[in-house]
Motif scaffolding. Sequence first.
Motif, short mmCIF file in Angstrom:
data_model
loop_
_atom_site.label_atom_id
_atom_site.label_comp_id
_atom_site.label_asym_id
_atom_site.label_seq_id
_atom_site.Cartn_x
_atom_site.Cartn_y
_atom_site.Cartn_z
N LEU A 492 70.28 53.12 81.38
CA LEU A 492 68.90 52.63 81.30
C LEU A 492 68.03 53.59 80.48
O LEU A 492 67.23 53.15 79.65
CB LEU A 492 68.33 52.48 82.71
N PHE A 493 68.21 54.91 80.71
CA PHE A 493 67.45 55.89 79.94
C PHE A 493 67.73 55.75 78.45
O PHE A 493 66.82 55.77 77.61
CB PHE A 493 67.80 57.30 80.41
N ALA A 494 69.00 55.62 78.09
CA ALA A 494 69.37 55.50 76.67
C ALA A 494 68.74 54.27 76.05
O ALA A 494 68.23 54.31 74.92
CB ALA A 494 70.89 55.47 76.54
N LEU A 495 68.75 53.16 76.80
CA LEU A 495 68.20 51.92 76.25
C LEU A 495 66.69 52.00 76.11
O LEU A 495 66.12 51.57 75.10
CB LEU A 495 68.59 50.74 77.15
N LEU A 496 66.00 52.57 77.10
CA LEU A 496 64.54 52.70 77.03
C LEU A 496 64.13 53.64 75.90
O LEU A 496 63.11 53.42 75.23
CB LEU A 496 63.98 53.19 78.37
N PHE A 497 64.91 54.69 75.71
CA PHE A 497 64.65 55.61 74.61
C PHE A 497 64.75 54.88 73.29
O PHE A 497 63.94 55.07 72.37
CB PHE A 497 65.66 56.76 74.68
N SER A 498 65.78 54.02 73.18
CA SER A 498 65.96 53.22 71.97
C SER A 498 64.82 52.23 71.78
O SER A 498 64.36 52.01 70.64
CB SER A 498 67.29 52.47 72.07
N VAL A 499 64.34 51.63 72.87
CA VAL A 499 63.24 50.67 72.78
C VAL A 499 61.99 51.34 72.22
O VAL A 499 61.28 50.77 71.37
CB VAL A 499 62.96 50.05 74.16
N LEU A 500 61.70 52.57 72.66
CA LEU A 500 60.53 53.29 72.16
C LEU A 500 60.66 53.59 70.67
O LEU A 500 59.69 53.50 69.92
CB LEU A 500 60.34 54.59 72.95
N ALA A 501 61.87 53.96 70.24
CA ALA A 501 62.09 54.22 68.82
C ALA A 501 61.96 52.93 68.00
O ALA A 501 61.33 52.92 66.93
CB ALA A 501 63.46 54.85 68.60
N SER A 502 62.53 51.85 68.50
CA SER A 502 62.43 50.56 67.80
C SER A 502 61.00 50.08 67.74
O SER A 502 60.54 49.54 66.72
CB SER A 502 63.31 49.52 68.51
N GLN A 503 60.28 50.27 68.82
CA GLN A 503 58.86 49.89 68.84
C GLN A 503 58.09 50.68 67.80
O GLN A 503 57.23 50.13 67.09
CB GLN A 503 58.28 50.13 70.23
N GLY A 504 58.39 51.97 67.68
CA GLY A 504 57.73 52.80 66.66
C GLY A 504 58.00 52.30 65.26
O GLY A 504 57.10 52.27 64.41
N LEU A 505 59.25 51.89 65.00
CA LEU A 505 59.58 51.34 63.68
C LEU A 505 58.80 50.07 63.42
O LEU A 505 58.27 49.86 62.32
CB LEU A 505 61.08 51.06 63.61
N GLY A 506 58.70 49.20 64.42
CA GLY A 506 57.93 47.97 64.26
C GLY A 506 56.46 48.24 64.00
O GLY A 506 55.84 47.60 63.13
N LEU A 507 55.89 49.19 64.72
CA LEU A 507 54.48 49.55 64.51
C LEU A 507 54.28 50.08 63.09
O LEU A 507 53.28 49.73 62.43
CB LEU A 507 54.05 50.59 65.53
N ALA A 508 55.19 50.92 62.63
CA ALA A 508 55.06 51.49 61.29
C ALA A 508 55.15 50.41 60.22
O ALA A 508 54.34 50.38 59.28
CB ALA A 508 56.14 52.55 61.06
N LEU A 509 56.12 49.50 60.36
CA LEU A 509 56.25 48.43 59.37
C LEU A 509 55.01 47.54 59.35
O LEU A 509 54.50 47.18 58.28
CB LEU A 509 57.49 47.58 59.69
N GLY A 510 54.51 47.17 60.54
CA GLY A 510 53.32 46.32 60.59
C GLY A 510 52.10 46.99 60.01
O GLY A 510 51.31 46.37 59.30
N ALA A 511 51.93 48.30 60.29
CA ALA A 511 50.75 49.02 59.79
C ALA A 511 50.82 49.24 58.28
O ALA A 511 49.80 49.19 57.59
CB ALA A 511 50.62 50.36 60.51
N VAL A 512 52.02 49.49 57.77
CA VAL A 512 52.16 49.75 56.33
C VAL A 512 51.99 48.48 55.52
O VAL A 512 51.29 48.46 54.50
CB VAL A 512 53.53 50.40 56.04
N VAL A 513 52.61 47.39 55.97
CA VAL A 513 52.61 46.16 55.19
C VAL A 513 51.39 45.29 55.48
O VAL A 513 50.78 44.71 54.59
CB VAL A 513 53.91 45.36 55.46
N MET A 514 51.00 45.16 56.76
CA MET A 514 49.85 44.37 57.19
C MET A 514 49.94 42.91 56.76
O MET A 514 48.93 42.25 56.54
CB MET A 514 48.54 44.98 56.68
#
Length: 625
Positions: A492-514
């Motif tokens: 569960l820890f490994a998966l939640l850690f991955s979710v936070l990293a994936s969420q960060g990637l999504g936030l970065a893509l959305g903010a850069v491209v808009m």
Amino acid sequence: MAMKLEVMDMDSMPLTADEEEGHCIFGKTKCPVLLKFEDVLYKINIPKTGWCSLDKSRSTDDEKVILKNLTGAVLPGEMLAMLGPSGSGKTTLLTALGGRLGGKLSGSITYNGKPFNKVVKRSMGFVTQDDVLYPHLTVTETLVFTALLRLPNSLTREEKEVHAKIVMDQLGLTKCKDSIIGGPFLRGVSGGERKRVSIGQEMLINPSLLFLDEPTSGLDSTTAQSVVSTLWELAGGGRTVVMTIHQPSSRLFYMFHKILLLSDGQPLYFGKGSQALDYFSSIGHSPSVAMNPSEFLIDLANGISFNDVEEDHKPVKQALLRAYEENLAEKLKAEIKGLYSDEEGLKDNKMGRWSTTWWEQFTVLLARGLRERRHESFSGLKIGEVLAVGTLAGLLWWQSDTAHLHDQIGLLFFYSSFWGMFSVFEAIFTFPQERAMLIKERSSGMYRLSSYFMAMTVGDMPMEMVLPTVFVTISYWMGGLNPSVGHFLATLFALLFSVLASQGLGLALGAVVMNLKTAATLGSVIMLTFLLAGGYYVQHVPYFIAWIKYLSLSHYTYKLLLMSQYSSHQTFPCAPNVSCKVADYPPIKNIGIDDLHNPILALLAMIMGYRLIAYAALTRVGVSK
């Protein structure tokens, strides 16, 4: 029916020492503001011809004049309506008068003889054409959260809430105070009520100046009458009200104290609304039939005259422009020169840039974000999707064991791929959807970008962890993974850690491209690349492209998930009566399960790094400071 309003009485609130001495402080007591604009000129650059165009005549950017030599004044207690066809420059001029237009703007715009500054900004309300509001918040919540952010620290939370209630009462919003705002696919308050909520957000600061862009757009005539009547009453309280309006009814037209008629960024008339038809009649342009005066003026601005039958409209416009220069321009400039304000003590009372502290902004934005985004994060569709996929995964991998090791590691990779894609695409939409709200509120100086970003990040984290936890809880024991609590928690820890990293990637893509479509496409390509390089599909990757795995969050997540289940000395039945080390199984050996720190540090770097990229990208959106 027009609403009868009482003028907001802010003087009942505690006075500061400056106010007791009679100073006029913006945003607290009503400060009459004389708005003057003289010879306003605005230009934009038109990009040069592209390389593939047949027209190679232009090698440099051209300039286009959007506003040309506009002059006028609005006194306290007056309501100015700017009329004109689409593209005539109404919104551009309104934005310039509101201090929100950069670029090649020249001329003079003053407020009681002073240029735009933070004191003027604090006294100003600006209502955009589109009602940018959170759909799941109620009317009360919307206004209370705005009051908590925009009203100064000198007021307690209770006083700010009372102030929001006063505004609701005065704008006729009491009957719908507990109704949600709603949106295109969510039923809420009516269009007129939504518009009054937008006006109420600006009225919370008791503005001396109120700017509105098309406040009656999309409203029926009765609702439009109600909204403009509200504004007329507010102007009657000593405020300066300026609005753009496309084609008001006859009833609305005669409520405006002054009219500015624009055509192609140039003035055709500025003066009292009641005298507009008489002026155009005096220069030879009268309606041939009884009609709405605003329709007649819009026709003239388009170059259509009932006294002219030629198809070419340019002579009509040119004649009207010459008439304005000959009959109104010099007289108007002389009148404006003679106007001055009695308000000499426009003090800012040592106001800082922000009305509230960073921590107050963070806590209010966090509470608002949790209340709004919980509906989206825990929608029935998402919960159903997670439950269905989790149950299906558990059934497909039902009670798999190390005798079917390849199946087990397939389940772990599925964990990585499903939640990587799911989290990225959830986060990609965050900032593009919030862009309009961010620009609106940051332009009003409501909060720091850092407090907004931290509130959004902290608020989303716990909500993003609930559904993955439910998913793992459903599928883990059904799938036959190691039944001990320690291994379950590690997975569960490994998966939640991955979710936070994936969420960060999504936030970065959305903010850069808009741009939702572009960001979604880019996110798909990146995540598919990460999955292919994750180490499950291809074990023997050519050396010249093997470096991609070091950028792949799927690779590090998969590695952590393997280590959560297996140890280097663990064995599995690799043949009848033969046991082999799990670490020597080729698909696992290629990944390695002997270095715990490397994937943890890599994912931690991604969690922080992607969010820093997102924050840096947001500084380009709207107001960057």
